[in-house]
Design a protein around this motif. Structure first.
Motif, PDB file in Angstrom:
ATOM      1  N   SER A   1       4.199  20.881  56.286  1.00 56.71           N
ATOM      2  CA  SER A   1       5.175  21.949  56.016  1.00 56.71           C
ATOM      3  C   SER A   1       4.519  23.076  55.229  1.00 56.71           C
ATOM      4  O   SER A   1       4.805  24.252  55.467  1.00 56.71           O
TER       5      SER A   1
ATOM      6  N   ASP B   1       9.631  22.445  62.356  1.00 50.58           N
ATOM      7  CA  ASP B   1       9.289  21.433  61.347  1.00 50.58           C
ATOM      8  C   ASP B   1      10.072  20.141  61.607  1.00 50.58           C
ATOM      9  O   ASP B   1      11.269  20.071  61.353  1.00 50.58           O
ATOM     10  N   GLU B   2       9.396  19.152  62.128  1.00 48.89           N
ATOM     11  CA  GLU B   2       9.978  17.849  62.473  1.00 48.89           C
ATOM     12  C   GLU B   2      11.287  17.995  63.233  1.00 48.89           C
ATOM     13  O   GLU B   2      12.353  17.590  62.757  1.00 48.89           O
TER      14      GLU B   2
HETATM   15 MG   LIG Z   1       7.177  18.324  55.951  1.00 45.79          MG
END
Ligand SMILES: [Mg+2]
Ligand SMILES: Nc1ncnc2c1ncn2[C@@H]1O[C@H](COP(=O)(O)OP(=O)(O)O)[C@@H](O)[C@H]1O
Length: 242
Positions: free
Chosen positions: A41, A162-163
């Protein structure tokens, strides 16, 4: 093209990135994998200028991100959608109002033009029927779709994911992966995708890099990483690793 070149970043007392080099060519989905807390991240945040590297370069289409002023950063962020984990919707705004937010904040578009664009992008992600719903009342998969619509509403050239499948079951995850691949193929969006998921990497990725100790331990095409003997490639891409 997104380029991180020999990036170093210390946060608190920890050296998070230690010579990270990642190149994301236009038109492809680059998948960034790696154990939790390794700085995935943090890497995305360098690309949109939330973090500045202690050393090294971050460039988007050849433009140096860390030296951008506020106005240049705003312009960059218009060209770059960001899909946060779980969609990161605002609970007290309807789906349509969540999606409209970037246009209300960063464009001079009229109310009706905004409404048309929001409808168009909700349609694209299969969420037009849910435009009036509120985030607490919709499923995780729907939140992700709405978050993706918000990331796409400004018609960005890049999207940072992000994910995107965190907390979703395999069937819903697969729909999200198909959508991410479609965003690349139909809208020519270049993607940088952070995920732990082999399914995500293989279903919507083109290249994979695995982050360890602040840099890429291994990088290659999806096929190369799937067939690699590297222990990290085995850990993330091996059977049963999902
Ligand atoms: Mg992360
Ligand atoms: N703003 C911050 N200040 C201090 N430490 C941070 C900050 N953001 C992230 N970190 C630390 O950096 C490390 C990497 O974080 P992150 O990039 O979120 O990991 P992940 O690879 O799981 O996405 C973690 O140890 C995290 O605690």
């Amino acid at each position: 093209m997104i380029e991180l070149q020999d990036v170093y970043k210390r946060l608190g007392t920890r050296d998070i990135l230690r010579g990270l080099t990642v190149t994301v060519p236009k038109g492809m989905n680059f998948v960034l994998m790696g154990p939790s807390g390794t700085g995935k991240s943090v890497t995305l945040k360098h690309v949109i200028g939330i973090f500045k590297p202690d050393r090294g370069n971050v460039r988007v289409d050849g433009q140096d991100v860390p030296t951008m002023d506020q106005k240049q950063l705003m312009a960059l962020r218009k060209r770059m959608g960001y899909l946060f984990q779980n969609g990161a919707l605002i609970n007290w705004l309807s789906v349509a109002d969540n999606v409209a937010l970037p246009l209300r904040e960063h464009s001079q578009m009229s109310r009706t033009d905004i409404a048309d664009r929001v409808h168009e992008v909700l349609e694209l992600v299969g969420m037009a029927h849910a435009h009036a719903q509120f985030p607490p009342n919709i499923s995780g998969g729907m939140k992700l779709r709405a978050g993706l619509a918000r990331a796409l509403v400004t018609n960005p050239e890049y999207v940072l994911y992000d994910e995107p499948n965190a907390g979703l079951d395999p069937i819903i995850s697969q729909q999200i992966h198909e959508l991410i691949a479609e965003v690349r193929d139909r809208l020519s969006v270049t993607g940088l995708i952070v995920t732990h998921s082999r399914a995500c990497a293989t279903q919507c990725g083109d290249r994979i890099g695995i982050l360890e100790s602040g840099r890429l331990a291994i990088e290659g095409s999806v096929d190369e990483i799937v067939h690699s003997d590297h222990p990290l490639a085995r850990a993330f891409m091996g059977i049963g690793s999902d």
